[in-house]
Enzyme design. Structure first.
Site, PDB file in Angstrom:
ATOM      1  N   LEU A 208      89.832  46.877  24.306  1.00  0.00           N
ATOM      2  CA  LEU A 208      90.977  47.658  24.786  1.00  0.00           C
ATOM      3  C   LEU A 208      91.046  48.992  24.050  1.00  0.00           C
ATOM      4  O   LEU A 208      91.543  49.976  24.589  1.00  0.00           O
ATOM      5  CB  LEU A 208      92.288  46.876  24.576  1.00  0.00           C
ATOM      6  CG  LEU A 208      92.354  45.473  25.205  1.00  0.00           C
ATOM      7  CD1 LEU A 208      93.666  44.784  24.840  1.00  0.00           C
ATOM      8  CD2 LEU A 208      92.201  45.560  26.712  1.00  0.00           C
TER       9      LEU A 208
ATOM     10  N   HIS B  62      81.342  31.502  12.931  1.00  0.00           N
ATOM     11  CA  HIS B  62      82.512  31.083  12.131  1.00  0.00           C
ATOM     12  C   HIS B  62      82.877  29.621  12.396  1.00  0.00           C
ATOM     13  O   HIS B  62      84.003  29.214  12.122  1.00  0.00           O
ATOM     14  CB  HIS B  62      83.704  32.003  12.412  1.00  0.00           C
ATOM     15  CG  HIS B  62      83.524  33.390  11.878  1.00  0.00           C
ATOM     16  ND1 HIS B  62      84.292  34.465  12.266  1.00  0.00           N
ATOM     17  CD2 HIS B  62      82.640  33.885  10.952  1.00  0.00           C
ATOM     18  CE1 HIS B  62      83.899  35.556  11.613  1.00  0.00           C
ATOM     19  NE2 HIS B  62      82.895  35.228  10.818  1.00  0.00           N
TER      20      HIS B  62
HETATM   21  C1  BJW Z   1      90.596  42.481  23.846  1.00  0.00           C
HETATM   22  C2  BJW Z   1      91.422  41.841  24.777  1.00  0.00           C
HETATM   23  C3  BJW Z   1      90.944  41.750  26.112  1.00  0.00           C
HETATM   24  C4  BJW Z   1      92.407  41.806  22.849  1.00  0.00           C
HETATM   25  N1  BJW Z   1      89.752  42.258  26.436  1.00  0.00           N
HETATM   26  N2  BJW Z   1      89.425  42.987  24.188  1.00  0.00           N
HETATM   27  C5  BJW Z   1      85.844  43.941   1.278  1.00  0.00           C
HETATM   28  C6  BJW Z   1      85.011  44.734   2.053  1.00  0.00           C
HETATM   29  C7  BJW Z   1      84.112  44.159   2.957  1.00  0.00           C
HETATM   30  C8  BJW Z   1      84.036  42.773   3.095  1.00  0.00           C
HETATM   31  C9  BJW Z   1      84.861  42.005   2.321  1.00  0.00           C
HETATM   32  C10 BJW Z   1      85.751  42.581   1.419  1.00  0.00           C
HETATM   33  N3  BJW Z   1      86.433  41.590   0.808  1.00  0.00           N
HETATM   34  C11 BJW Z   1      85.996  40.404   1.307  1.00  0.00           C
HETATM   35  C12 BJW Z   1      85.034  40.652   2.230  1.00  0.00           C
HETATM   36  C13 BJW Z   1      84.300  39.640   3.023  1.00  0.00           C
HETATM   37  C14 BJW Z   1      85.206  38.953   4.028  1.00  0.00           C
HETATM   38  C15 BJW Z   1      85.908  40.016   4.876  1.00  0.00           C
HETATM   39  O1  BJW Z   1      85.363  40.546   5.826  1.00  0.00           O
HETATM   40  N4  BJW Z   1      87.167  40.312   4.580  1.00  0.00           N
HETATM   41  C16 BJW Z   1      87.895  41.326   5.326  1.00  0.00           C
HETATM   42  C17 BJW Z   1      89.335  40.877   5.516  1.00  0.00           C
HETATM   43  C18 BJW Z   1      87.752  42.646   4.600  1.00  0.00           C
HETATM   44  N5  BJW Z   1      84.345  38.129   4.837  1.00  0.00           N
HETATM   45  C19 BJW Z   1      84.062  36.872   4.505  1.00  0.00           C
HETATM   46  O2  BJW Z   1      84.557  36.329   3.535  1.00  0.00           O
HETATM   47  C20 BJW Z   1      83.035  36.182   5.370  1.00  0.00           C
HETATM   48  N6  BJW Z   1      81.994  35.655   4.515  1.00  0.00           N
HETATM   49  C21 BJW Z   1      81.172  36.453   3.850  1.00  0.00           C
HETATM   50  O3  BJW Z   1      81.241  37.676   3.906  1.00  0.00           O
HETATM   51  O4  BJW Z   1      80.225  35.769   3.137  1.00  0.00           O
HETATM   52  C22 BJW Z   1      79.261  36.540   2.403  1.00  0.00           C
HETATM   53  C23 BJW Z   1      77.967  36.557   3.165  1.00  0.00           C
HETATM   54  C24 BJW Z   1      77.756  37.532   4.140  1.00  0.00           C
HETATM   55  C25 BJW Z   1      76.531  37.567   4.829  1.00  0.00           C
HETATM   56  C26 BJW Z   1      75.551  36.643   4.535  1.00  0.00           C
HETATM   57  C27 BJW Z   1      75.766  35.685   3.560  1.00  0.00           C
HETATM   58  C28 BJW Z   1      76.981  35.643   2.877  1.00  0.00           C
HETATM   59  C29 BJW Z   1      83.656  35.002   6.103  1.00  0.00           C
HETATM   60  C30 BJW Z   1      84.577  35.461   7.176  1.00  0.00           C
HETATM   61  C31 BJW Z   1      85.256  34.252   7.827  1.00  0.00           C
HETATM   62  C32 BJW Z   1      86.261  34.671   8.884  1.00  0.00           C
HETATM   63  N7  BJW Z   1      86.967  33.517   9.325  1.00  0.00           N
HETATM   64  C33 BJW Z   1      87.942  33.653  10.397  1.00  0.00           C
HETATM   65  C34 BJW Z   1      88.638  32.284  10.622  1.00  0.00           C
HETATM   66  C35 BJW Z   1      87.672  31.325  11.328  1.00  0.00           C
HETATM   67  C36 BJW Z   1      88.339  30.067  11.753  1.00  0.00           C
HETATM   68  C37 BJW Z   1      89.392  30.302  12.814  1.00  0.00           C
HETATM   69  O5  BJW Z   1      89.086  30.765  13.906  1.00  0.00           O
HETATM   70  O6  BJW Z   1      90.539  29.960  12.536  1.00  0.00           O
HETATM   71  O7  BJW Z   1      87.300  34.087  11.610  1.00  0.00           O
HETATM   72  S1  BJW Z   1      89.117  34.976  10.083  1.00  0.00           S
HETATM   73  C38 BJW Z   1      89.255  35.489  11.784  1.00  0.00           C
HETATM   74  O8  BJW Z   1      88.784  36.855  11.954  1.00  0.00           O
HETATM   75  C39 BJW Z   1      88.280  34.588  12.556  1.00  0.00           C
HETATM   76  C40 BJW Z   1      87.658  35.568  13.513  1.00  0.00           C
HETATM   77  O9  BJW Z   1      86.427  35.068  13.989  1.00  0.00           O
HETATM   78  C41 BJW Z   1      87.554  36.833  12.688  1.00  0.00           C
HETATM   79  C42 BJW Z   1      87.396  38.089  13.503  1.00  0.00           C
HETATM   80  O10 BJW Z   1      88.520  38.325  14.330  1.00  0.00           O
HETATM   81  P1  BJW Z   1      88.312  38.917  15.790  1.00  0.00           P
HETATM   82  O11 BJW Z   1      87.621  37.955  16.642  1.00  0.00           O
HETATM   83  O12 BJW Z   1      87.714  40.274  15.701  1.00  0.00           O
HETATM   84  O13 BJW Z   1      89.836  38.976  16.338  1.00  0.00           O
HETATM   85  P2  BJW Z   1      90.947  40.097  16.126  1.00  0.00           P
HETATM   86  O14 BJW Z   1      92.241  39.498  16.468  1.00  0.00           O
HETATM   87  O15 BJW Z   1      90.829  40.768  14.810  1.00  0.00           O
HETATM   88  O16 BJW Z   1      90.566  41.222  17.233  1.00  0.00           O
HETATM   89  C43 BJW Z   1      90.687  40.965  18.617  1.00  0.00           C
HETATM   90  C44 BJW Z   1      90.164  42.173  19.369  1.00  0.00           C
HETATM   91  O17 BJW Z   1      90.182  41.872  20.752  1.00  0.00           O
HETATM   92  C45 BJW Z   1      91.018  43.452  19.167  1.00  0.00           C
HETATM   93  O18 BJW Z   1      90.111  44.519  18.866  1.00  0.00           O
HETATM   94  C46 BJW Z   1      91.667  43.679  20.527  1.00  0.00           C
HETATM   95  O19 BJW Z   1      91.799  45.046  20.858  1.00  0.00           O
HETATM   96  C47 BJW Z   1      90.690  42.994  21.463  1.00  0.00           C
HETATM   97  N8  BJW Z   1      91.263  42.466  22.718  1.00  0.00           N
HETATM   98  N9  BJW Z   1      92.564  41.438  24.193  1.00  0.00           N
HETATM   99  C48 BJW Z   1      89.036  42.902  25.501  1.00  0.00           C
HETATM  100  N10 BJW Z   1      91.681  41.124  27.120  1.00  0.00           N
END
Ligand code: BJW
Length: 231
Positions: free
Chosen positions: A204, A114
């Site tokens: 978690l 990302h």
């Molecule tokens: C702990 C802890 C501790 C806490 N110890 N654990 C409908 C269905 C399916 C897909 C889609 C849909 N509509 C649209 C889509 C696609 C879309 C998508 O997924 N949308 C969803 C909302 C449904 N995806 C996209 O658009 C992506 N692109 C794409 O699909 O292109 C097509 C393509 C695919 C494949 C090949 C070619 C083309 C792009 C996604 C971009 C995401 N961008 C962000 C922002 C990045 C910049 C920034 O950082 O500001 O990325 S969004 C945000 O979420 C960020 C993160 O990387 C991402 C994931 O979040 P993450 O890391 O999982 O954090 P949290 O907060 O959600 O979870 C934290 C976890 O930690 C929790 O589980 C806690 O329990 C745990 N935790 N403390 C261990 N101490």
């Protein structure tokens, strides 16, 4: 002994104990990252076009927070694993911080799918520019504008072909501190299972999509798993 091929996926949870906020739930590090910000305004391509200044301010503040943070025991444990496993390990992070690099994983063993805060990217020629000031003109093509080098919703994550090849060849897939809410990363576990890899979730809370779940904070569970893999 032949080492297994490992793909590790990390999310915001691995950096929570370094004091960085996660995206979707409040943690000890503070309220969830987007509290007070609309996701559409800071993390979608259309939101960025509508109000680039808001995103520039948001990512400038994130850069300052990351600069003040230190890698934790989980980042350091993965650094040790990377040293021992060499090209048998691929670490794919969704995080835009540089705590994996500072924990000892860098170069071809690490993919920031990302993007990353450390660089800006030109809207036109797509060249990354180190420490470029977002909003300024591109110093390479002189035609585009520098924007945060992060992947917004609706954009293609980085290095997907290499990630997919690694998942197809993996013996073990480990996901650490990610909610599984965002695709394509959320689908990696299914690809790994289709490749007959063992799958382990460290978080978690369990998602019940993996063959094994280990609950607890990453600074405890990751060093313990790495010690097992190195024993
Ligand atoms: C702990 C802890 C501790 C806490 N110890 N654990 C409908 C269905 C399916 C897909 C889609 C849909 N509509 C649209 C889509 C696609 C879309 C998508 O997924 N949308 C969803 C909302 C449904 N995806 C996209 O658009 C992506 N692109 C794409 O699909 O292109 C097509 C393509 C695919 C494949 C090949 C070619 C083309 C792009 C996604 C971009 C995401 N961008 C962000 C922002 C990045 C910049 C920034 O950082 O500001 O990325 S969004 C945000 O979420 C960020 C993160 O990387 C991402 C994931 O979040 P993450 O890391 O999982 O954090 P949290 O907060 O959600 O979870 C934290 C976890 O930690 C929790 O589980 C806690 O329990 C745990 N935790 N403390 C261990 N101490």
């Amino acid at each position: 002994m032949t080492l297994p091929r490992i793909v590790v996926l990390t999310g915001a949870g691995i950096s929570a104990e370094s004091g960085l906020q996660t995206f979707r739930e409040p943690t000890g590090a503070g309220p969830a990252l987007w509290a007070g910000h609309s996701v559409e305004d800071v993390a979608t391509a259309s939101g960025y076009r509508r109000n680039p200044g808001l995103a520039h301010d948001f990512y400038r503040a994130r850069r300052a927070e990351v600069a003040a943070a230190e890698p934790n025991a989980a980042h350091h444990a993965l650094g040790l694993l990377a040293t021992e496993y060499g090209d048998k390990l691929l670490l794919v992070t969704q995080n835009v911080d540089d705590l994996h690099e500072r924990g000892g994983v860098a170069g071809p063993q690490l993919i920031h799918m990302h993007g990353q805060l450390a660089t800006a990217i030109c809207t036109l020629c797509r060249e990354p520019v180190t420490a470029g000031e977002c909003g300024a003109g591109c110093p390479i093509c002189f035609a585009g504008t520098l924007r945060p080098d992060v992947v917004f919703f609706g954009e293609t994550p980085k290095e997907m072909p290499r990630i997919n090849r690694a998942l197809a060849a993996a013996d073990l897939f480990i996901a650490i501190g990610t909610s599984g809410d965002v695709y394509p990363a959320a689908g990696f576990v299914d690809k790994a299972i289709a490749s007959r890899a063992r799958t382990i979730e460290l978080n978690l809370h369990a998602s019940d999509r993996f063959t094994q779940f280990r609950g607890g904070p990453a600074t405890v569970t990751v060093p313990a798993l790495v010690a097992e893999l190195l024993s």
